[in-house]
Motif scaffolding. Structure first.
Motif, mmCIF file in Angstrom:
data_model
loop_
_atom_site.group_PDB
_atom_site.id
_atom_site.type_symbol
_atom_site.label_atom_id
_atom_site.label_comp_id
_atom_site.label_asym_id
_atom_site.label_seq_id
_atom_site.Cartn_x
_atom_site.Cartn_y
_atom_site.Cartn_z
ATOM 1 N N UNK A 186 0.748 -1.182 0.010
ATOM 2 C CA UNK A 186 0.102 -0.067 -0.022
ATOM 3 C C UNK A 186 1.003 1.226 0.011
ATOM 4 N N UNK A 187 2.099 1.337 0.398
ATOM 5 C CA UNK A 187 2.902 2.459 0.877
ATOM 6 C C UNK A 187 3.881 2.534 -0.571
ATOM 7 N N UNK A 188 3.744 1.585 -1.360
ATOM 8 C CA UNK A 188 4.645 1.709 -2.645
ATOM 9 C C UNK A 188 4.395 3.150 -3.397
ATOM 10 N N UNK A 189 5.494 3.370 -4.112
ATOM 11 C CA UNK A 189 5.305 4.635 -4.900
ATOM 12 C C UNK A 189 4.089 4.584 -5.778
ATOM 13 N N UNK A 190 3.989 3.524 -6.520
ATOM 14 C CA UNK A 190 2.987 3.452 -7.453
ATOM 15 C C UNK A 190 1.501 3.386 -6.741
ATOM 16 N N UNK A 202 -5.016 3.778 -14.780
ATOM 17 C CA UNK A 202 -3.935 3.902 -13.859
ATOM 18 C C UNK A 202 -3.143 2.957 -14.242
ATOM 19 N N UNK A 203 -1.666 3.426 -14.932
ATOM 20 C CA UNK A 203 -0.806 2.366 -15.416
ATOM 21 C C UNK A 203 0.506 2.254 -14.548
ATOM 22 N N UNK A 204 0.572 1.128 -13.750
ATOM 23 C CA UNK A 204 1.898 1.092 -13.159
ATOM 24 C C UNK A 204 2.945 0.485 -14.206
ATOM 25 N N UNK A 205 3.893 1.206 -14.603
ATOM 26 C CA UNK A 205 4.937 0.720 -15.259
ATOM 27 C C UNK A 205 6.056 1.418 -14.716
ATOM 28 N N UNK A 206 7.271 0.450 -14.783
ATOM 29 C CA UNK A 206 8.410 0.971 -14.580
ATOM 30 C C UNK A 206 9.695 0.071 -14.446
ATOM 31 N N UNK A 207 10.932 0.326 -14.249
ATOM 32 C CA UNK A 207 12.224 -0.502 -14.491
ATOM 33 C C UNK A 207 12.767 -0.634 -13.040
ATOM 34 N N UNK A 208 12.350 -0.316 -12.170
ATOM 35 C CA UNK A 208 12.856 -0.248 -10.808
ATOM 36 C C UNK A 208 12.453 -1.510 -10.070
ATOM 37 N N UNK A 209 13.230 -1.707 -9.025
ATOM 38 C CA UNK A 209 12.962 -2.830 -8.031
ATOM 39 C C UNK A 209 13.581 -2.293 -6.801
ATOM 40 N N UNK A 210 12.905 -2.144 -5.709
ATOM 41 C CA UNK A 210 13.355 -1.793 -4.354
ATOM 42 C C UNK A 210 12.119 -1.909 -3.310
ATOM 43 N N UNK A 211 12.578 -1.312 -2.216
ATOM 44 C CA UNK A 211 11.587 -1.622 -1.089
ATOM 45 C C UNK A 211 10.225 -0.598 -1.084
ATOM 46 N N UNK A 212 10.539 0.541 -1.967
ATOM 47 C CA UNK A 212 9.381 1.200 -2.075
ATOM 48 C C UNK A 212 8.649 1.115 -3.668
ATOM 49 N N UNK A 213 8.832 0.039 -4.232
ATOM 50 C CA UNK A 213 8.197 -0.290 -5.579
ATOM 51 C C UNK A 213 7.230 -1.774 -5.579
ATOM 52 N N UNK A 214 6.146 -1.126 -6.174
ATOM 53 C CA UNK A 214 5.004 -2.070 -6.033
ATOM 54 C C UNK A 214 5.426 -3.562 -6.653
ATOM 55 N N UNK A 215 6.057 -3.808 -7.759
ATOM 56 C CA UNK A 215 6.425 -5.114 -8.179
ATOM 57 C C UNK A 215 7.299 -5.909 -7.133
ATOM 58 N N UNK A 216 7.958 -5.193 -6.401
ATOM 59 C CA UNK A 216 8.784 -5.705 -5.668
ATOM 60 C C UNK A 216 8.029 -6.733 -4.369
ATOM 61 N N UNK A 217 7.112 -5.935 -3.971
ATOM 62 C CA UNK A 217 6.215 -6.548 -3.011
ATOM 63 C C UNK A 217 5.283 -7.389 -3.620
ATOM 64 N N UNK A 218 4.670 -6.989 -4.610
ATOM 65 C CA UNK A 218 3.939 -7.819 -5.393
ATOM 66 C C UNK A 218 4.350 -9.338 -5.758
ATOM 67 N N UNK A 219 5.602 -9.322 -6.226
ATOM 68 C CA UNK A 219 6.371 -10.637 -6.518
ATOM 69 C C UNK A 219 6.495 -11.667 -5.266
#
Length: 269
Positions: free
Chosen positions: A27-31, A203-220
């Protein structure tokens, strides 16, 4: 929160402390923070409005809305998960916000009592989508408005050097939701439920990054747990899939994209 008729584990997990912490990080992710800002802009909340947040989860969106409407209004968050409700109550900052455990198909609200209803990534987890729409229409006052946000998991793009394994993991994840591609069919369901569908925003989540504040990191983490715990893939394959995403990120080759849609609705006069 899930807003379902019964508590459905997210990513094969119950809402214990570790899973709750992961959900809150998501929920706290940038996306998701950006999506909340986009949804607030679309809602155009006004001071003094009465808002119902269906599937309020840990309360982040409800608290933000409360800051806009002020003490002359009210925000009531309803979620099927008692642990989520407890967390939301613990972090509540405003007297005009309240939370309760409740069912998205039988909201604990009188008829025509709310100016605004929000429902963010909840309705796709409920088997009877029309029942949620009917109850949202019931609790909205005439000319009241709402925002119903839904993800389309069929639109997910997630790069992998092993596309067949990625496909297996994504097909396993589809089973976590009652309606993984609901946006494509949602508008007529809402109309039949008694709502007017005024617009839809993407709302399109799209990105190249991976880290503690990123949506795909936690979704993974949730993808891995669900695929492994559901038995759709082996634990070793689920772990290898997850580890590859971190490796791709370290090599500058990570890519992730996922659309969600906000349906702007209103109750006819």
């Amino acid at each position: 929160g899930q807003g379902t008729e019964k508590e459905v584990p997210v990513a094969g997990l119950t809402f214990e402390d570790d899973a709750m912490a992961r959900m809150e990080a998501l929920y706290r992710s940038r996306e998701l923070t950006l999506r909340r800002k986009e949804m607030l802009a679309a809602l155009a909340l006004r001071e003094g409005e009465r808002v119902l947040d269906v599937g309020s989860g840990p309360g982040f969106f409800a608290e933000t809305m409360a800051e806009i409407i002020g003490p002359t209004g009210s925000v009531f968050g309803v979620d099927v998960s008692a642990p989520f409700v407890d967390r939301a109550i613990a972090r509540r900052r405003h007297d005009w916000v309240s939370y309760a455990v409740g069912d998205a198909t039988a909201l604990p609200e009188p008829d025509a009592g709310r100016d605004v209803v929000t429902c963010v990534q909840v309705i796709e987890y409920v088997p009877d989508v029309a029942a949620v729409g009917r109850d949202i229409a019931r609790v909205l006052r005439p000319a009241g408005r709402g925002l119903i946000n839904v993800a389309d998991w069929g639109g997910l793009i997630w790069h992998s050097d092993d596309p067949e394994r990625m496909d297996r993991v994504c097909r396993a994840w589809d089973a976590h939701s009652a309606h993984p591609r609901l946006p494509r069919a949602l508008a007529p369901i809402l109309r039949q439920a008694g709502l007017r569908v005024d617009d839809v925003l993407v709302h399109q989540f799209a990105g190249l990054h991976w880290g503690p504040d990123r949506h795909p990191t936690h979704l993974a983490e949730f993808f891995r747990a669900y695929a492994r715990d559901s038995g759709a893939v082996s634990a070793a394959e689920a772990d290898a899939w997850h580890d590859e995403q971190a490796k791709l990120a370290a090599e500058g080759r990570h890519f992730f994209s996922l659309p969600s849609f906000s349906f702007l609705v209103s109750r006819p006069d």
